[in-house]
Write a protein that holds these residues in place. Structure first.
Motif: not given
Length: 224
Positions: A14-16, A129-130, A134-135, A137-138, A141, A151, A156
């Motif tokens: 997951t992104p988290t 791409s995901d 994404a990880i 970025r999380n 943040y 960005y 990818d």
């Protein structure tokens, strides 16, 4: 324009996700002989073009990043070589770093590489791409850290490889299917066996395929 490829080994999809290790490799898309920054004698890769570290998972646990049981089972089924690679830097001399330290070190390495090569524009690549981006970025943040890459410069490898293969197949009238992309390039494993799921090695595999495909596109000629 500078190119850097990033790869995470994680405890979830997951992104988290909690991150176990980080690898990053700088490379040259326009180089004829090799995409990697090698030492002047050409024998080995310049150490300054590679970033690698392992993460102290306590720093991920206390900050509520995701640990997934299925991913743990998946890692448990991996080879001893893969597990050894994951644990290789966990030593007194090179201890695991808290995630906030590791990410700041990664970004400092990127900034140092920019200065060394006199270029402020960096494309940050990942496989898919995901996932890795994404990880990242999380994490940034949650830690209130700015990513030193615009960005619009996120890239990818997988999408590039598939779409480039489609262009090549269309140009030569060859039937395209996704696996065809990997038929058109040599796997980096055939050049350097490396260690399974070592993030630096995974970066190199992605880079090597993309670099080859870029060369093919450069010499691509459409029928008149």
């Amino acid at each position: 324009m500078l190119d850097i490829t990033l790869d995470f080994e994680t405890c979830s999809l997951t992104p988290t996700a909690a991150v176990m290790s980080i690898g990053a490799v700088a490379w040259k898309r326009d180089s004829e002989k090799s995409p990697f920054y090698n030492l002047k004698d050409g024998s080995t890769q310049d150490p300054s073009s590679v970033f690698s570290c392992h993460i102290d998972l306590r720093s991920m646990f206390v900050n509520n990043y995701t640990f997934d049981g299925k991913t743990a089972e998946w890692w448990g089924a991996k080879s001893d070589e893969a597990k050894a690679s994951l644990l290789s830097n966990d030593s007194y001399e090179l201890p695991c770093r808290p995630i906030e330290v590791a990410v700041k070190d990664l970004f400092e390495w990127i900034e140092d590489f920019k200065k060394e090569h006199g270029n402020q524009d960096v494309c940050l690549w990942a496989q898919g791409s995901d996932f890795d981006i994404a990880i990242l970025r999380n994490i940034c943040y949650k830690l209130n850290i700015n990513i030193p890459v615009n960005y619009t410069y996120f890239r990818d490898h997988r999408t590039f490889l598939y779409e480039a293969a489609r262009l090549i197949c269309n140009a030569y009238g060859v039937f395209y299917y996704p696996e065809k992309a990997y038929d058109l390039v040599e796997d980096y494993k055939d050049v350097d066996k490396g260690a399974e799921h070592d993030p630096v090695f995974d970066c190199k595999r992605s880079i090597y395929s993309t670099w080859q495909m870029m060369k093919k596109l450069t010499h691509l000629k459409y029928p008149e």
